[in-house]
Every structure is written in C-alpha cells, then in structure tokens.
Design a protein around this motif. Structure first.
Motif, PDB file in Angstrom:
ATOM      1  N   LEU A  37     -13.227  32.528  -9.643  1.00 37.01           N
ATOM      2  CA  LEU A  37     -12.314  32.164 -10.444  1.00 37.01           C
ATOM      3  C   LEU A  37     -11.088  33.058  -9.878  1.00 37.01           C
ATOM      4  O   LEU A  37     -10.450  32.564  -9.515  1.00 37.01           O
ATOM      5  CB  LEU A  37     -12.340  33.064 -12.370  1.00 37.01           C
ATOM      6  CG  LEU A  37     -13.094  32.741 -12.923  1.00 37.01           C
ATOM      7  CD1 LEU A  37     -13.707  33.784 -13.964  1.00 37.01           C
ATOM      8  CD2 LEU A  37     -12.603  30.618 -13.174  1.00 37.01           C
ATOM      9  N   ALA A  38     -11.515  33.533  -9.162  1.00 41.75           N
ATOM     10  CA  ALA A  38     -10.358  34.792  -8.120  1.00 41.75           C
ATOM     11  C   ALA A  38     -10.407  34.055  -7.138  1.00 41.75           C
ATOM     12  O   ALA A  38      -9.173  33.271  -6.801  1.00 41.75           O
ATOM     13  CB  ALA A  38     -11.083  35.890  -7.492  1.00 41.75           C
ATOM     14  N   GLU A  39     -11.202  33.184  -6.159  1.00 35.93           N
ATOM     15  CA  GLU A  39     -11.025  32.272  -5.353  1.00 35.93           C
ATOM     16  C   GLU A  39     -10.007  31.160  -5.519  1.00 35.93           C
ATOM     17  O   GLU A  39      -9.073  30.612  -5.501  1.00 35.93           O
ATOM     18  CB  GLU A  39     -11.660  31.501  -4.515  1.00 35.93           C
ATOM     19  CG  GLU A  39     -12.928  32.955  -3.545  1.00 35.93           C
ATOM     20  CD  GLU A  39     -14.340  32.324  -3.418  1.00 35.93           C
ATOM     21  OE1 GLU A  39     -14.645  31.093  -3.766  1.00 35.93           O
ATOM     22  OE2 GLU A  39     -14.948  32.992  -2.422  1.00 35.93           O
ATOM     23  N   LEU A  40     -10.764  30.394  -7.439  1.00 33.79           N
ATOM     24  CA  LEU A  40      -9.266  29.379  -6.886  1.00 33.79           C
ATOM     25  C   LEU A  40      -8.498  30.092  -7.485  1.00 33.79           C
ATOM     26  O   LEU A  40      -7.498  28.851  -7.485  1.00 33.79           O
ATOM     27  CB  LEU A  40     -10.303  29.220  -8.574  1.00 33.79           C
ATOM     28  CG  LEU A  40     -11.630  28.151  -8.940  1.00 33.79           C
ATOM     29  CD1 LEU A  40     -12.040  28.375 -10.023  1.00 33.79           C
ATOM     30  CD2 LEU A  40     -11.054  27.175  -8.045  1.00 33.79           C
TER      31      LEU A  40
ATOM     32  N   GLU B 219      -6.427  40.910  -4.486  1.00 30.76           N
ATOM     33  CA  GLU B 219      -5.572  40.988  -5.817  1.00 30.76           C
ATOM     34  C   GLU B 219      -6.640  40.854  -6.665  1.00 30.76           C
ATOM     35  O   GLU B 219      -7.095  40.807  -8.079  1.00 30.76           O
ATOM     36  CB  GLU B 219      -4.366  40.738  -5.956  1.00 30.76           C
ATOM     37  CG  GLU B 219      -3.249  41.289  -5.697  1.00 30.76           C
ATOM     38  CD  GLU B 219      -2.088  42.534  -6.275  1.00 30.76           C
ATOM     39  OE1 GLU B 219      -2.089  41.791  -7.775  1.00 30.76           O
ATOM     40  OE2 GLU B 219      -1.548  43.639  -6.676  1.00 30.76           O
ATOM     41  N   THR B 220      -6.914  38.911  -6.356  1.00 29.60           N
ATOM     42  CA  THR B 220      -7.464  38.689  -7.220  1.00 29.60           C
ATOM     43  C   THR B 220      -9.069  38.816  -7.856  1.00 29.60           C
ATOM     44  O   THR B 220      -9.804  39.275  -8.930  1.00 29.60           O
ATOM     45  CB  THR B 220      -7.250  37.049  -7.501  1.00 29.60           C
ATOM     46  OG1 THR B 220      -7.938  36.690  -6.380  1.00 29.60           O
ATOM     47  CG2 THR B 220      -6.006  36.658  -7.496  1.00 29.60           C
TER      48      THR B 220
ATOM     49  N   LEU C 265      -9.407  40.387 -11.841  1.00 32.65           N
ATOM     50  CA  LEU C 265     -10.653  39.854 -12.236  1.00 32.65           C
ATOM     51  C   LEU C 265     -11.602  40.731 -12.497  1.00 32.65           C
ATOM     52  O   LEU C 265     -11.818  41.158 -14.074  1.00 32.65           O
ATOM     53  CB  LEU C 265     -11.908  38.778 -11.763  1.00 32.65           C
ATOM     54  CG  LEU C 265     -11.229  37.055 -11.463  1.00 32.65           C
ATOM     55  CD1 LEU C 265     -11.318  36.812 -12.796  1.00 32.65           C
ATOM     56  CD2 LEU C 265     -10.072  36.783 -11.440  1.00 32.65           C
ATOM     57  N   PRO C 266     -12.067  42.389 -12.469  1.00 32.35           N
ATOM     58  CA  PRO C 266     -12.631  43.398 -12.868  1.00 32.35           C
ATOM     59  C   PRO C 266     -11.737  43.077 -13.828  1.00 32.35           C
ATOM     60  O   PRO C 266     -12.010  44.289 -15.415  1.00 32.35           O
ATOM     61  CB  PRO C 266     -12.066  43.807 -11.499  1.00 32.35           C
ATOM     62  CG  PRO C 266     -12.491  43.543 -10.529  1.00 32.35           C
ATOM     63  CD  PRO C 266     -11.566  42.407 -10.758  1.00 32.35           C
TER      64      PRO C 266
END
Length: 482
Positions: free
Chosen positions: A86-89, A100-101, A106-107
């Motif tokens: 999800l962070a990479e997307l 940041e993502t 996300l955490p």
C-alpha cells in the motif's frame, strides 16, 4: 512499456469496473507517465454503492459493539500485513516519499483502526435523567446510516482510514470516494478489505467529482458526509446537499502560521518550520502546512539563515528511494497552480530568499525531467496582505514575516480566512498558554508540528466538524412515565 494496471471499484463486496466501462489514467507525478487506470464512475455506480451500503446497514448496525471491534481489529491486521504494498502504491500515485508512506502513514493507520475498535463501546453509551418519582429520561446513541467519506489526493490511506474506521465503529456503513488524481491505494485497500468486512459495509467508488461525487452527495440515502478537501469542493457539496440536508464534517484548507519567539530553541525551531511543516516529504501538500513563518525580530536573520541552509540540503528525487527528502507535486494542474505563485510572489515585491525553480530545472535526474517538481521556496516580506501570505498555495512555498511583540504575532497569525492549525516555538510556558488561547485555530502545536491529535477540526474557512466515533452517532432521547 508495461501496460498500465487497471483497478476496480468495490461495490457490495465485489470488484467492479465503472458501469459504462470508462477509465481515468493515473499519472506517476515523478515522471509524468501513465502507470495505472482507475474507474471513471458515474451516476449508476453511485446508485449501486448507495444501495449496497443501505442494504448492509441493518445487520452491521445491530452487531454487538464487541463483534464490530473484533472485525475492525482484523482490518488493522490486513493493513499491517499489506503495509509495504500500500505504501509503494501511494508513493507511486501521489509522489509522497516512501519514507513517509511506509515509515509513518501505514503504521499509523493500523494503530488508528485498532483505536477505533477500542472505542466501539462508546458509540452505544447513553445518559439517564431522573425527573422524579415515576418519570425517567434516557438517551442512546445511534449510527447515522450510510456515510460518505470524500478524501483528498495528498494522503489517501490516512484519510480513508479516519473516515471509514470511526464510522464503521459507530455502526454505520461507508462509501469512500477517493480523489481521481490518486485513487489507486484506496481501491487496492478496498479490495484487500473484502477478506474481513461483510459485503456492502465498505464501498469504494472512484471518478470525477461532478460525475460520481455529485450524485453521491445528492442521494437521500446518504445520511452523513465527511470531506477532507478544498473550500471550493465544500461549497459545491453544501449546495448539492441542500435538497437533501444531512450533517456535514468539513476539513478544508489552511494557511497555518508557525511562530518563532526569540527565546525558542532554534536548533529545534529551524527544522520545525521547514522539513516538519512545509518542505515535507509530499512537497508541502498538507492542509495544515506551516506556510507562514512568523519570526520575532531578534532572531529573524539567524532563522532565515538556518531555514535557507535546510532548504538547500533537501534532496528532490525518486520518491521510492529512501534517500529522497521531498517528492513531486501530485499532478500537472496542481503543478501549474503552485508555480503560478512563484511568479506572483516576485511580482508582489516579496524577496525570493531561496528556490523558485520548477520542472526539469529543479531536478538533477534526467529520468525524472518530465515530473512535476518544485524546489523548496522561501519568500520574505513584512506585508501579510500579499496573495502569497493569504491564499493557500498547497506546495513547498513558505513566506517569512518578522514581528516584534506577542500581540503583533497574534494579530498576524489570526489575519487569515483560514484557521486549521498553528505552531508556536518558545521556552516560556506562559507564552505557550496565551498563544494556545488566543490563536484562532483548531489545533496549536508547541515546540513541535504535525503531531495529529484527533479530532482535527478547523475554524473559519478551514471548516467544521471532525472524524471520531461519537461524531458518527446521533443522540436519541426518550422520556418514560412509569
């Protein structure tokens, strides 16, 4: 070139393309290239999402609070298990750096869903009032029904989670309408949550505001709307919902003052007003970004020097690289909006202290020359009436203004139509307390910035209302004569 991946809406627990098959291109803002396609939903998709959410509401709302909490903890687990993807997307979709993502957003969202689960019971609490012998007053809290969360492109997963988690905890069903500029991470999260949420409890529908957002807002079967977005969008929603009135929560724009007093710890204040507040990983595209830096005159020159040094050291580059300090602007339209203010500031007579370059001139990597890049930019002026001081730029552009007294700092800070947040840097607890009281903002940070405490609520043109479990319930009264 790899064919762009195509994502689907989530309606009634099933992935669906737009009813008429139309799509929108999702552009990687670091390169300017199309990398994904998302549904271009319309009225038929809006109607299907509302019908699915309405059908799912009775069963979900009647679940005991403990059962809803158990499900929301499963959601937190899904987010934690898929956090890297999800962070990479999100990084690829809107340019927010992977630091940041993956490292912050996300955490934090797994924690938010667990926190919402812990608050499920509070949504069922009520009050009792003793009117005397034979007469008893009772209240209970009830969910609204179908809630609509309209989320922005600058932090999709965060705002998706804030609007969905608290609404679901209270017993509502939810429709999420992501911004068309960065819908991929929201659509993928919706797909993942099919594993744990009953069909129709959560729906995700992408498309243009006027094509799918407007029919959602106008629907009489949507019972509450929560928007994080612009003042213009809020006005459109308010007008569109006039024929079917419903509660609105509006978290809107900001022009946040970040105030540095002469007694401040400058080692903390200098990064606090730059990389923490405006020259951020997502290029200052934050509703509460500290874009007006007010500095007391005895430390003005020193702070300007330190801010310039920090800005010069920020590395623009591939947002998926851990070494990148700041990513691109999200889209060509937003890029043109931000760069227009670079010209405006110079024309207005403000001093350009640092930066001002954009596009290929702002980036060293030829592979990223087609992206939407803007350098960290510092202006200095003593005139708070300039457009660059009053209008929301929503990019990595800060204006530094001097002040002499505490009263002048308050007057300058409050001289804005916005009132979302403010920062204060001082060692004096008395000064901090007075500023907390006098600043016309929903949040005041002292010796820090961007530590979000829910509720995040603005005043003036920054909106009203917030996302919390109790905010997604209404209180119902009953008087019993025995």
């Amino acid at each position: 070139m790899t064919e762009p991946h195509e994502y689907s809406n989530l309606i009634g627990g099933e992935p669906r393309p737009a009813a008429d098959g139309r799509t929108l291109d999702s552009v990687n803002p670091a390169t300017g290239e199309v990398w994904a396609r998302v549904p271009r939903g319309g009225a038929a998709d809006a109607a299907a999402a509302v019908a699915a959410a309405r059908a799912a509401f009775p069963a979900w709302s009647r679940l005991p609070a403990a059962a809803r909490a158990h499900t929301l903890r499963k959601v937190a687990g899904v987010i934690a298990a898929n956090a890297r993807e999800l962070a990479e997307l999100e990084t690829r979709d809107n340019g927010r750096t992977i630091n940041e993502t993956a490292g912050r957003d996300l955490p934090g969202m797994a924690y938010l869903w667990n926190n919402a689960a812990a608050e499920c019971a509070s949504a069922a609490e009520g009050r009792s009032v003793d009117f005397g012998p034979g007469s008893l007053g009772l209240t209970r809290r009830e969910p609204y029904g179908v809630t609509l969360g309209i989320i922005p492109w600058n932090s999709p997963i965060s705002t998706f989670s804030a609007k969905a988690a608290f609404a679901l905890a209270a017993g509502n069903t939810v429709i999420i309408k992501p911004a068309e500029q960065a819908a991929v991470s929201s659509l993928r999260l919706g797909e993942l949550l099919r594993e744990v949420l009953p069909p129709g409890v959560l729906n995700v529908v992408s498309g243009l505001g006027e094509e799918v957002g407007d029919p959602l807002v106008r629907s009489r079967d949507v019972d509450k709307i929560s928007l994080t977005g612009s003042v213009g969008t809020a006005r459109a929603i308010t007008r569109a919902s006039a024929d079917a009135p419903k509660p609105l929560a509006l978290e809107l724009g900001g022009k946040s003052p970040n105030i540095v007093f002469a007694d401040a710890d400058l080692d903390k204040a200098a990064p606090g007003v730059t990389t923490q507040a405006i020259f951020t990983a997502n290029a200052g595209q934050i509703c509460y970004g500290g874009s007006r830096v007010l500095v007391q005159r005895p430390v003005y020159d020193e702070m300007l020097r330190r801010m310039t040094e920090i800005a010069a050291g920020i590395r623009l580059g591939d947002p998926s690289s851990p070494g990148t300090g700041m990513g691109p602007i999200v889209s060509r339209d937003q890029f043109e909006h931000v760069t227009s203010y670079l010209e405006t500031g110079v024309k207005e007579g403000a001093e350009l202290v640092f930066g001002g370059r954009s596009g290929a001139a702002a980036i060293d990597d030829p592979a990223l020359a087609g992206g939407y890049w803007v350098e960290p930019t510092l202006f200095a002026t003593a005139d708070n009436s300039l457009r660059i001081c009053q209008e929301e730029i929503f990019g990595p552009v800060a204006v530094v203004l001097p002040f002499d007294t505490e009263e002048e700092a308050v007057a300058l800070a409050n001289d804005s139509v916005y009132g979302l947040a403010a920062g204060v840097w001082t060692r004096d607890l008395g000064t901090a307390q007075r500023m907390f009281r006098e600043l016309e903002t929903g949040t005041v940070w002292v010796n820090t910035f961007r530590k979000v405490l829910f509720p995040l609520e603005g005043v003036k043109d920054s909106g009203y209302g917030h996302d919390s479990v109790l905010a997604y319930t209404r209180e119902k009264a009953c008087v019993i004569e025995i």
